[in-house]
Design a protein around this motif. Structure first.
Motif, PDB file in Angstrom:
ATOM      1  N   TRP A  47       0.842  -1.200   0.000  1.00  0.00           N
ATOM      2  CA  TRP A  47       0.000   0.000   0.000  1.00  0.00           C
ATOM      3  C   TRP A  47       0.874   1.245   0.000  1.00  0.00           C
ATOM      4  O   TRP A  47       1.828   1.361   0.773  1.00  0.00           O
ATOM      5  N   THR A 106     -14.983   0.360   8.243  1.00  0.00           N
ATOM      6  CA  THR A 106     -13.649  -0.020   7.803  1.00  0.00           C
ATOM      7  C   THR A 106     -13.396   0.412   6.356  1.00  0.00           C
ATOM      8  O   THR A 106     -14.321   0.733   5.605  1.00  0.00           O
ATOM      9  N   PHE A 109     -11.065  -2.276  -0.501  1.00  0.00           N
ATOM     10  CA  PHE A 109     -10.849  -1.865  -1.887  1.00  0.00           C
ATOM     11  C   PHE A 109     -11.731  -2.727  -2.792  1.00  0.00           C
ATOM     12  O   PHE A 109     -11.408  -3.886  -3.068  1.00  0.00           O
TER      13      PHE A 109
ATOM     14  N   TYR B  32     -10.903  -5.154  11.376  1.00  0.00           N
ATOM     15  CA  TYR B  32     -10.525  -4.396  10.181  1.00  0.00           C
ATOM     16  C   TYR B  32      -9.602  -5.229   9.296  1.00  0.00           C
ATOM     17  O   TYR B  32      -8.425  -4.905   9.096  1.00  0.00           O
ATOM     18  N   ASN B  34      -9.433  -7.565   5.620  1.00  0.00           N
ATOM     19  CA  ASN B  34     -10.011  -7.888   4.321  1.00  0.00           C
ATOM     20  C   ASN B  34      -9.241  -9.023   3.673  1.00  0.00           C
ATOM     21  O   ASN B  34      -8.058  -9.226   3.969  1.00  0.00           O
ATOM     22  N   TYR B  36      -8.408 -10.784  -0.221  1.00  0.00           N
ATOM     23  CA  TYR B  36      -8.413 -10.606  -1.663  1.00  0.00           C
ATOM     24  C   TYR B  36      -7.899 -11.871  -2.340  1.00  0.00           C
ATOM     25  O   TYR B  36      -7.061 -12.584  -1.784  1.00  0.00           O
ATOM     26  N   PRO B  44      -5.995  -7.710  -7.944  1.00  0.00           N
ATOM     27  CA  PRO B  44      -6.680  -8.401  -6.848  1.00  0.00           C
ATOM     28  C   PRO B  44      -8.190  -8.170  -6.898  1.00  0.00           C
ATOM     29  O   PRO B  44      -8.661  -7.161  -7.423  1.00  0.00           O
ATOM     30  N   LEU B  46     -11.634  -8.284  -4.338  1.00  0.00           N
ATOM     31  CA  LEU B  46     -12.110  -8.322  -2.956  1.00  0.00           C
ATOM     32  C   LEU B  46     -13.063  -9.492  -2.749  1.00  0.00           C
ATOM     33  O   LEU B  46     -14.024  -9.656  -3.502  1.00  0.00           O
ATOM     34  N   TYR B  49     -14.706  -8.439   3.449  1.00  0.00           N
ATOM     35  CA  TYR B  49     -14.290  -7.221   4.140  1.00  0.00           C
ATOM     36  C   TYR B  49     -14.817  -7.248   5.570  1.00  0.00           C
ATOM     37  O   TYR B  49     -15.755  -7.997   5.885  1.00  0.00           O
ATOM     38  N   ALA B  50     -14.203  -6.441   6.409  1.00  0.00           N
ATOM     39  CA  ALA B  50     -14.572  -6.408   7.832  1.00  0.00           C
ATOM     40  C   ALA B  50     -14.611  -7.811   8.429  1.00  0.00           C
ATOM     41  O   ALA B  50     -15.540  -8.163   9.166  1.00  0.00           O
ATOM     42  N   GLN B  55     -18.290  -9.896   0.066  1.00  0.00           N
ATOM     43  CA  GLN B  55     -18.470  -8.867  -0.948  1.00  0.00           C
ATOM     44  C   GLN B  55     -19.553  -9.313  -1.939  1.00  0.00           C
ATOM     45  O   GLN B  55     -19.655 -10.506  -2.284  1.00  0.00           O
ATOM     46  N   TYR B  87      -4.594 -12.918  -0.314  1.00  0.00           N
ATOM     47  CA  TYR B  87      -3.932 -11.961   0.569  1.00  0.00           C
ATOM     48  C   TYR B  87      -4.908 -11.441   1.616  1.00  0.00           C
ATOM     49  O   TYR B  87      -6.053 -11.116   1.294  1.00  0.00           O
ATOM     50  N   GLN B  89      -5.401  -8.256   4.453  1.00  0.00           N
ATOM     51  CA  GLN B  89      -5.007  -6.843   4.559  1.00  0.00           C
ATOM     52  C   GLN B  89      -5.656  -6.252   5.794  1.00  0.00           C
ATOM     53  O   GLN B  89      -6.856  -6.427   6.005  1.00  0.00           O
ATOM     54  N   THR B  91      -6.833  -2.838   7.731  1.00  0.00           N
ATOM     55  CA  THR B  91      -7.122  -1.422   7.518  1.00  0.00           C
ATOM     56  C   THR B  91      -7.482  -0.763   8.852  1.00  0.00           C
ATOM     57  O   THR B  91      -8.297   0.163   8.906  1.00  0.00           O
ATOM     58  N   THR B  94      -3.006   3.105   9.231  1.00  0.00           N
ATOM     59  CA  THR B  94      -2.061   3.233   8.120  1.00  0.00           C
ATOM     60  C   THR B  94      -0.634   3.050   8.620  1.00  0.00           C
ATOM     61  O   THR B  94      -0.328   3.401   9.764  1.00  0.00           O
ATOM     62  N   PRO B  95       0.236   2.448   7.809  1.00  0.00           N
ATOM     63  CA  PRO B  95       0.007   1.962   6.448  1.00  0.00           C
ATOM     64  C   PRO B  95      -0.841   0.687   6.436  1.00  0.00           C
ATOM     65  O   PRO B  95      -0.656  -0.190   7.281  1.00  0.00           O
ATOM     66  N   PHE B  96      -1.742   0.601   5.488  1.00  0.00           N
ATOM     67  CA  PHE B  96      -2.648  -0.546   5.375  1.00  0.00           C
ATOM     68  C   PHE B  96      -1.887  -1.746   4.813  1.00  0.00           C
ATOM     69  O   PHE B  96      -1.845  -1.970   3.627  1.00  0.00           O
ATOM     70  N   PHE B  98      -0.524  -5.571   3.896  1.00  0.00           N
ATOM     71  CA  PHE B  98      -1.014  -6.846   3.395  1.00  0.00           C
ATOM     72  C   PHE B  98      -0.175  -7.984   3.962  1.00  0.00           C
ATOM     73  O   PHE B  98       1.004  -7.809   4.284  1.00  0.00           O
TER      74      PHE B  98
END
Lengths: 122, 107
Positions: A47, A106, A109, B32, B34, B36, B44, B46, B49-50, B55, B87, B89, B91, B94-96, B98
């Motif tokens: 990122w 949250t 992407f 937080y 995710n 992918y 990638p 998604l 999430y969460a 998705q 992967y 990740q 969130t 930051t930095p987010f 992976f």
């Protein structure tokens, strides 16, 4: 339908800069953050930072601070990522990715560009 | 920075198998997290999430769970199109970051 279309591959010499564009369509550009992620050949995802297209506010990974600039042009729904002082370690595919961030929830992407290969070579 | 690890780094499985991939954060990230999927030469995609929200458009054979520092992606009944690299990740801050990825290939 949501689409993120990035600019084409680039070949740059060490020390140069590169600017990659990401044109958004199919949604309200200013309603979603845009992130930039890169992937070196055969490696994982890294990122780089985000831009809020509405305000122009940015948040960069400290690894890239001082070398990266993320901007946007709302009139053409396009985000840009410029990386300066390139070295061979910056050879990678660069992706833009949309983030439907909502206050209090949250980040994730949900749509990605097709990627732009940047090759740094003398 | 929050470090993300994944295990295994690769696995071989057969169509129809149940596959479990683990992701661990170096500190608590609540939910937080995710997941992918990435196929060679592609961006990638998604999946989750969460930590556990599927998705839209992603098949229900994909499932995510966990909270805090430990998370799991489960693929129930692996399909031919699921052979890819996965992967995680975070969130949370930051930095987010992976995870390094888990490659799922055909046994």
């Amino acid at each position: 339908q949501v689409q993120l279309v990035q600019s084409g591959a680039e070949v740059k010499k060490p020390g140069a800069s590169v600017k990659v564009s990401c044109k958004a369509s199919g949604y309200t550009f200013t309603g979603y953050y845009m992130h930039w992620v890169r992937q070196a050949p055969g490696q994982g995802l890294e990122w780089m930072g985000w831009i809020n297209p509405d305000s122009g506010a940015t948040n960069y990974a400290h690894k890239f601070q001082g070398r990266v600039t993320m901007t946007r042009d709302t009139s053409i729904s396009t985000a840009y990522m410029e990386l300066s002082r390139l070295t061979s370690d910056d050879t990678a595919v660069y992706y833009c990715a949309r983030d439907p961030v909502v206050a209090g929830t949250t980040h994730y992407f949900d749509y990605w560009g097709q990627g732009t290969l940047v090759t740094v070579s003398s | 920075d929050i470090q993300m690890t994944q295990s295994p780094s690769s696995l071989s499985a057969s169509v129809g198998d149940r596959v479990t991939i683990t992701c661990r954060a170096s500190q608590s990230i609540n939910n937080y997290l995710n997941w992918y999927q990435q196929k060679p030469g592609k961006a990638p995609k998604l999946l989750i999430y969460a930590a556990s929200s599927l998705q839209s458009g992603v098949p229900s054979r994909f499932s995510g769970s966990g909270s805090g520092t430990d998370f799991t992606l489960t693929i129930y009944s692996l399909q031919p199109e699921d052979f890819a690299t996965y992967y995680c990740q975070q969130t949370y801050s930051t930095p987010f970051t992976f995870g390094p990825g888990t490659k799922v290939d055909i046994k």
